[in-house]
Design a protein around this motif. Sequence first.
Motif, short mmCIF file in Angstrom:
data_model
loop_
_atom_site.label_atom_id
_atom_site.label_comp_id
_atom_site.label_asym_id
_atom_site.label_seq_id
_atom_site.Cartn_x
_atom_site.Cartn_y
_atom_site.Cartn_z
N VAL A 121 0.82 -1.34 -0.01
CA VAL A 121 0.09 -0.04 0.12
C VAL A 121 0.87 1.38 0.21
O VAL A 121 1.93 1.34 0.69
N LEU A 122 0.53 2.19 -0.76
CA LEU A 122 1.43 3.42 -1.15
C LEU A 122 0.95 4.71 -0.22
O LEU A 122 2.02 5.26 0.39
N TRP A 123 -0.15 5.09 -0.35
CA TRP A 123 -0.64 6.14 0.44
C TRP A 123 -2.22 6.40 0.49
O TRP A 123 -2.77 5.69 -0.15
N TYR A 124 -2.61 6.86 1.25
CA TYR A 124 -4.08 7.13 1.62
C TYR A 124 -4.29 8.49 1.13
O TYR A 124 -3.49 9.58 1.75
N GLU A 125 -5.18 8.81 0.32
CA GLU A 125 -5.29 10.22 -0.05
C GLU A 125 -6.82 10.68 0.57
O GLU A 125 -7.78 10.52 0.25
N ASP A 126 -6.57 11.93 1.36
CA ASP A 126 -7.70 12.53 1.90
C ASP A 126 -7.31 14.31 1.98
O ASP A 126 -8.05 14.79 2.37
N GLU A 127 -6.30 14.46 1.13
CA GLU A 127 -5.98 16.12 1.05
C GLU A 127 -7.17 16.68 -0.19
O GLU A 127 -7.20 16.15 -1.19
N PRO A 128 -7.83 17.69 0.51
CA PRO A 128 -8.66 18.32 -0.37
C PRO A 128 -7.86 18.80 -1.81
O PRO A 128 -6.95 19.45 -1.72
N GLY A 129 -8.49 18.53 -2.90
CA GLY A 129 -7.95 18.89 -4.20
C GLY A 129 -7.08 17.77 -4.71
O GLY A 129 -7.29 17.85 -6.05
N TRP A 130 -6.95 16.85 -4.11
CA TRP A 130 -6.08 15.49 -4.65
C TRP A 130 -7.01 14.30 -4.33
O TRP A 130 -6.84 13.58 -5.28
N ALA A 131 -7.99 14.34 -3.52
CA ALA A 131 -8.94 13.19 -3.55
C ALA A 131 -9.58 13.21 -4.66
O ALA A 131 -10.51 14.04 -5.08
N PRO A 132 -9.65 12.09 -5.63
CA PRO A 132 -10.37 12.05 -6.87
C PRO A 132 -11.74 12.24 -6.70
O PRO A 132 -12.34 11.59 -5.85
N ASP A 133 -12.60 13.06 -7.37
CA ASP A 133 -13.89 13.24 -7.24
C ASP A 133 -14.29 13.79 -5.82
O ASP A 133 -15.53 13.50 -5.51
N GLY A 134 -13.24 14.25 -5.20
CA GLY A 134 -13.55 14.70 -3.53
C GLY A 134 -13.75 13.43 -2.76
O GLY A 134 -14.20 13.67 -1.49
N ARG A 135 -13.54 12.32 -3.12
CA ARG A 135 -13.74 11.16 -2.39
C ARG A 135 -12.25 10.53 -1.83
O ARG A 135 -11.43 10.59 -2.83
N GLU A 136 -12.27 10.19 -0.73
CA GLU A 136 -10.97 9.73 0.08
C GLU A 136 -10.59 8.12 -0.83
O GLU A 136 -11.71 7.54 -1.19
N ALA A 137 -9.48 8.00 -1.05
CA ALA A 137 -8.92 6.68 -1.70
C ALA A 137 -7.48 6.38 -1.24
O ALA A 137 -6.97 7.19 -0.51
N TYR A 138 -7.36 5.18 -1.37
CA TYR A 138 -5.93 4.73 -1.10
C TYR A 138 -5.29 4.01 -2.31
O TYR A 138 -6.32 3.48 -3.30
N VAL A 139 -4.07 3.98 -2.51
CA VAL A 139 -3.18 3.43 -3.66
C VAL A 139 -2.42 2.36 -3.12
O VAL A 139 -1.78 2.53 -2.16
N ARG A 140 -2.51 1.09 -3.89
CA ARG A 140 -1.55 0.10 -3.69
C ARG A 140 -0.92 -0.30 -5.17
O ARG A 140 -1.50 -0.13 -6.32
N ALA A 141 0.09 -1.10 -4.84
CA ALA A 141 0.66 -1.83 -6.13
C ALA A 141 -0.09 -2.88 -6.62
O ALA A 141 -0.66 -3.53 -5.89
N LYS A 142 -0.19 -2.75 -7.89
CA LYS A 142 -0.79 -4.04 -8.35
C LYS A 142 0.14 -5.35 -8.48
O LYS A 142 1.37 -5.13 -8.85
N VAL A 143 -0.46 -6.49 -8.05
CA VAL A 143 0.74 -7.66 -8.04
C VAL A 143 0.26 -8.35 -9.20
O VAL A 143 -0.99 -8.91 -9.28
N PRO A 144 1.24 -8.99 -10.13
CA PRO A 144 0.66 -9.73 -11.06
C PRO A 144 0.38 -11.13 -10.68
O PRO A 144 0.87 -11.77 -9.83
#
Length: 379
Positions: A121-144
Amino acid sequence: MGRGGSHRTVPGRPLRPAGAAVTARLEDADFVGRWFRHRMTRLGPEVADVRMHDVRRLSRGVSRQTWSVIGSVLGGDGRWSEREYIVRRDHEGGSIIPTSLRTEYEVYRRLNGSAVPTADVLWYEDEPGWAPDGREAYVRAKVPGDWLLPFIADDDPELDEARVAASKEHLDKLALVHTLDWEALGFGEVFAVPPSPAECAETLIGSVLSRLAEFQFEPSPLLAECVAWLRDAAPRDCPRVTLCKGTNGHGEEVWSDGRIVAMSDWELAVLGDPAYDFAQVQEMIPEIHRNGRRVWGLPEALAYHRERTGIEITVRRVEFYRRFYGVLQFLYCHHAAALVHRKEAAPLRFVWTAAEVGYHSRLRLAGVLGIDPLQEAPA
C-alpha cells in the motif's frame, strides 16, 4: 475512461490541479498523472517521473470501487518502465460494507513487510484537491497474477492432486495470518481485542451489534432471536486470539504459478477465533471422496492447519461461525438498506444488496433457529 493524458513531462506544470472540483476526476488520466506526480515519493526513491495513460474501473467487487491505473515511471537509470497500480475508494453513496476505507488501508499498511503476502500500500489520499472526485481513496501496487483457479471445483479424479495442493497452499497462507504477532503490528489499535481467547465469540457479537447500532433504522426480531441463540451457543474453547482475514479463498487471493502471491479483501478482518476464517473459506477446502475413502475435506484441512500452527480448531467452532455469518450478512445488507432509506434515488447496487441479498440473509438467520421459511406450510 480511456487513453490520453500525461504522455509527456511539462516543465513547471503546477502540482495542485486548478479547479479541482471539476478536473480532479479519477477517470481523467491527465489528472491521475498529476496526482501521482504530486505523490511521486510514495512510488519509491528511485522514481524520477511518472506518466499515466490508462485508467479503468474494474468490475469485480461489490462493496467498494476498484480502479486500475496503468502508466510508466522513470527510474534512476534513466529508463521508463510500465507499472500498474490499484486505487480503492467508496462508491459515491458510500460503502456497502460498514468497515471504513481507512481501516482497510490500515490493515494493508500493517501487513506490508510481514510474512503475510499482500500488495504494497502506497498512500491514503484525503487531501482536498487531490482526493479524486472529492472522495478519499488509497493506492496500492498491483501484484501480477490471477484470482481464478479453473480446476478447483472440477470433480475429475485426475485433478485431485492439484486441488489438494492448492488447498494446502491456501492453508499455508492462512497459517501465516493466524500465527502473526498482531499485537506487535498494532492491530489492537484497529480492531476490538477479546479480553481472553474464551471470549472471542462474545466480543465479535458485541462488536457487530455496536456497529449495527450506528445506522440501524428499524428493529429485527429475527436478528434478536438469532443473537440470543448465538450467545447461548458461543464456544469458549478457543485456544488463542489471532488475526482473522474474514472472506478468504477462491476469488479473494492473487495466484501465480500455483502460489498465493497476495491475500486480498480484508473488509471483514477481526481479532478472534481462527475458526472464523474456516467458516468463510470459499471453495478452497474441496470435499474429495474416492472409492469409499476420504481423500480431503474439512477434518483433513483442520489437521493440516494444526500441524502448521499448533492451533486446535474444532468442526463445532467452524459450524458456529458459519451460523454467525448470517449476522455479518445482515449487518452489511442493513447498512446498504440504511442508505436506500435515506436517499430518494439510491444506486441500484445498494438497492439490490438491501433487497435481494437482504432476503437471503434473513433466510440464513432463520436457518440458525432451525427454520426453513421456504418449506414451512402457510398458516
